[in-house]
Scaffold this motif. Structure first.
Motif, mmCIF file in Angstrom:
data_model
loop_
_atom_site.group_PDB
_atom_site.id
_atom_site.type_symbol
_atom_site.label_atom_id
_atom_site.label_comp_id
_atom_site.label_asym_id
_atom_site.label_seq_id
_atom_site.Cartn_x
_atom_site.Cartn_y
_atom_site.Cartn_z
ATOM 1 N N MET A 1 38.373 30.113 42.698
ATOM 2 C CA MET A 1 37.454 31.171 42.234
ATOM 3 C C MET A 1 37.698 32.469 42.993
ATOM 4 S SD MET A 1 35.912 30.117 39.616
ATOM 5 C CE MET A 1 34.710 31.436 39.410
ATOM 6 N N THR A 2 38.971 32.785 43.224
ATOM 7 C CA THR A 2 39.355 34.056 43.836
ATOM 8 C C THR A 2 40.226 34.819 42.852
ATOM 9 O OG1 THR A 2 41.307 33.051 44.862
ATOM 10 C CG2 THR A 2 39.261 33.102 46.168
ATOM 11 N N VAL A 3 40.325 36.125 43.091
ATOM 12 C CA VAL A 3 41.098 36.972 42.192
ATOM 13 C C VAL A 3 42.295 37.552 42.933
ATOM 14 C CG1 VAL A 3 39.162 37.547 40.696
ATOM 15 C CG2 VAL A 3 39.608 38.948 42.717
ATOM 16 N N SER A 4 43.338 37.853 42.157
ATOM 17 C CA SER A 4 44.520 38.499 42.712
ATOM 18 C C SER A 4 44.972 39.588 41.762
ATOM 19 C CB SER A 4 45.642 37.484 42.926
ATOM 20 O OG SER A 4 45.980 36.848 41.706
ATOM 21 N N SER A 5 45.577 40.638 42.328
ATOM 22 C CA SER A 5 46.031 41.774 41.533
ATOM 23 C C SER A 5 47.313 41.412 40.790
ATOM 24 C CB SER A 5 46.266 42.985 42.440
ATOM 25 O OG SER A 5 46.778 44.065 41.691
ATOM 26 N N ASN A 6 47.383 41.799 39.505
ATOM 27 C CA ASN A 6 48.554 41.505 38.685
ATOM 28 C C ASN A 6 48.981 42.777 37.957
ATOM 29 O OD1 ASN A 6 50.174 39.082 37.381
ATOM 30 N ND2 ASN A 6 49.661 40.466 35.718
ATOM 31 N N PRO A 7 50.166 43.335 38.283
ATOM 32 C CA PRO A 7 50.604 44.565 37.612
ATOM 33 C C PRO A 7 50.944 44.303 36.149
ATOM 34 C CG PRO A 7 52.332 43.705 39.028
ATOM 35 C CD PRO A 7 51.124 42.885 39.303
ATOM 36 N N VAL A 8 50.645 45.274 35.293
ATOM 37 C CA VAL A 8 50.912 45.152 33.857
ATOM 38 C C VAL A 8 51.448 46.483 33.335
ATOM 39 C CG1 VAL A 8 49.136 43.393 33.445
ATOM 40 C CG2 VAL A 8 48.522 45.815 33.284
ATOM 41 N N GLU A 9 51.989 46.423 32.132
ATOM 42 C CA GLU A 9 52.368 47.626 31.397
ATOM 43 C C GLU A 9 51.504 47.698 30.156
ATOM 44 O OE1 GLU A 9 56.486 47.816 30.549
ATOM 45 O OE2 GLU A 9 57.129 47.611 32.644
ATOM 46 N N ARG B 1 46.895 47.674 36.538
ATOM 47 C CA ARG B 1 46.857 46.285 36.987
ATOM 48 C C ARG B 1 45.609 45.625 36.435
ATOM 49 N NH1 ARG B 1 44.835 46.681 43.349
ATOM 50 N NH2 ARG B 1 42.875 47.758 42.905
ATOM 51 N N VAL B 2 45.590 44.285 36.475
ATOM 52 C CA VAL B 2 44.397 43.525 36.123
ATOM 53 C C VAL B 2 44.152 42.524 37.238
ATOM 54 C CG1 VAL B 2 44.708 43.779 33.624
ATOM 55 C CG2 VAL B 2 45.736 41.830 34.797
ATOM 56 N N TRP B 3 42.920 42.041 37.319
ATOM 57 C CA TRP B 3 42.564 41.029 38.302
ATOM 58 C C TRP B 3 42.557 39.678 37.609
ATOM 59 C CZ3 TRP B 3 42.571 42.228 43.287
ATOM 60 C CH2 TRP B 3 42.367 43.566 43.665
ATOM 61 N N VAL B 4 43.406 38.771 38.076
ATOM 62 C CA VAL B 4 43.560 37.443 37.486
ATOM 63 C C VAL B 4 42.814 36.425 38.333
ATOM 64 C CG1 VAL B 4 45.186 35.661 36.743
ATOM 65 C CG2 VAL B 4 45.791 38.077 36.512
ATOM 66 N N LEU B 5 42.075 35.553 37.667
ATOM 67 C CA LEU B 5 41.261 34.556 38.362
ATOM 68 C C LEU B 5 42.069 33.286 38.623
ATOM 69 C CD1 LEU B 5 38.399 33.511 39.299
ATOM 70 C CD2 LEU B 5 38.185 32.596 36.970
ATOM 71 N N ASP B 6 41.912 32.754 39.837
ATOM 72 C CA ASP B 6 42.384 31.407 40.156
ATOM 73 C C ASP B 6 41.185 30.485 40.003
ATOM 74 O OD1 ASP B 6 43.202 29.023 41.180
ATOM 75 O OD2 ASP B 6 44.180 29.852 42.953
ATOM 76 N N PRO B 7 41.114 29.692 38.922
ATOM 77 C CA PRO B 7 39.903 28.907 38.661
ATOM 78 C C PRO B 7 39.632 27.834 39.705
ATOM 79 C CG PRO B 7 41.653 28.305 37.128
ATOM 80 C CD PRO B 7 42.142 29.489 37.884
ATOM 81 N N GLU B 8 40.629 27.409 40.459
ATOM 82 C CA GLU B 8 40.410 26.380 41.469
ATOM 83 C C GLU B 8 39.695 26.927 42.692
ATOM 84 O OE1 GLU B 8 44.001 24.391 42.412
ATOM 85 O OE2 GLU B 8 44.322 23.591 40.381
#
Length: 364
Positions: free
Chosen positions: A304-312, A295-302
């Motif tokens: 300034m919080t992060v959320s987990s995003n699954p990837v391959e 997974r990667v942590w994706v930023l919400d620029p508005e």
């Protein structure tokens, strides 16, 4: 007092920081990368370096730099005296060979000469014919003519100078149509959707409809000049590791645009970028969740919080790893500090001066 203090309970842990400083990485291929600008250099679409095919002294130089010339127009002449002398000598040898060969035909028919003598006469005739043709051609080569309509870009000689064979003496260019040449980085070429393995030109019908570009020039920034895709190199430059791309445009009427000038090429790749192209991200940006899935942590620029995003993920290359799915491009992900994050945690951007390259023994 010492006893009472020593028997007190353990000190409480400090509260977690209100926000965690992180280093961010922008994933390539987003909508903001669809419009790209590259410095370009101007060249003539049709150009030629003209030279005499024989050497000699210039007798006439009939043009000046900047002159407009027509196809077939005489540009320069060499002194033909020596070539005419050679031509006369070859003509005499040819005439003699013709007479001998004609007599040989009569004699061989009557059996008065051998077949060997007749073959020798025929060979001499053929040799004299070829020598005469070469001498005539050399005389023609003393005249230099324009192969197409264009302007004299430059000349390297003056009248009455001695020139050698195949020495470039005149540069001719047709500037009614111009080429704009740019150098594309590998990341851009890799993501352009091509029409197939057997085609290697952005001028192909399918790709030409998806790659849109225009040029702007200093002093005329408000006027875009449409460009037509022409070709793209399939071998990278050994020094810059970039791929040369060429576009074509009509010469502008507002100002003189000449080969050697520069401008900017603005490309709209929104319809040409391959949406399924692999994204390369820093290795440290990819973490494992509770089930050991990447997974990667994706930023919400508005917020300034992060959320987990699954990837391959796919293969690694140096300090980067390819993400085959899960990212669309343009996202900001945490590249350094991802191991200390939680869902919805607030983060702050590290200043550029603080973004040191992590050491190999730093915790992930």
């Amino acid at each position: 007092m010492i006893f009472v203090t020593g028997c007190g309970g353990p000190e409480p842990e400090p509260p977690p920081p209100s926000s965690r400083p992180v280093r961010l990485f922008t994933v390539e291929g987003g909508s903001t990368e669809a419009i790209r600008s590259f410095p370009g250099r101007v060249d003539a679409t049709q150009r030629a370096e003209l030279a005499f095919r024989v050497g000699g002294q210039l007798q006439e130089l009939l043009i000046k730099e900047g002159d407009l010339v027509q196809e077939g127009q005489v540009l320069a002449r060499l002194d033909p005296t020596d070539f005419n002398i050679v031509l006369e000598d070859r003509q005499a040898s040819y005439d003699n060979a013709v007479r001998n060969f004609e007599r040989g035909k009569e004699l061989i028919a009557d059996g008065n000469i051998s077949r060997v003598d007749y073959d020798r006469m025929e060979a001499e005739f053929r040799t004299a014919t070829a020598a005469l043709s070469a001498a005539r051609q050399d005389v023609d080569y003393t005249v230099l003519m324009a192969p197409f309509t264009g302007r004299i870009a430059s000349r390297a000689v003056e009248n009455f100078e001695e020139v050698v064979a195949r020495q470039t003496v005149i540069w001719l260019q047709n500037i009614d149509e111009l080429d704009i040449i740019i150098d594309l980085p590998e990341s851009v070429v890799r993501n352009i959707r091509g029409p197939g393995r057997s085609k290697a030109s952005v001028g192909d019908a399918e790709t030409a409809t998806t790659v849109r570009a225009h040029a702007v020039f200093e002093g005329h920034r408000d006027t875009p000049y449409p460009l037509r895709p022409k070709e793209i190199a399939t071998k990278a430059d050994e020094q810059t590791q970039t791929f040369r791309a060429t576009f074509t445009m009509d010469a502008p009427d507002e100002f003189p645009l000449l080969p050697g000038m520069t401008g900017d090429v603005v490309m709209d790749l929104s319809h040409a970028v391959n949406a399924t192209a692999v994204k390369w991200v820093p290795v440290r940006a990819v973490q494992a969740d509770e089930g050991l899935a990447p997974r990667v942590w994706v930023l919400d620029p508005e917020t300034m919080t992060v959320s987990s995003n699954p990837v391959e993920v796919g293969r690694m290359s140096g300090s980067s790893i390819e993400v085959t799915s899960g990212l669309n491009g343009g996202e900001q992900i945490v590249a350094v500090g991802a191991a200390y994050l939680a869902e919805g945690m607030r983060v702050t951007r590290l200043a550029e001066t603080e973004q040191a390259i992590p050491r190999a023994d730093d915790p992930q």
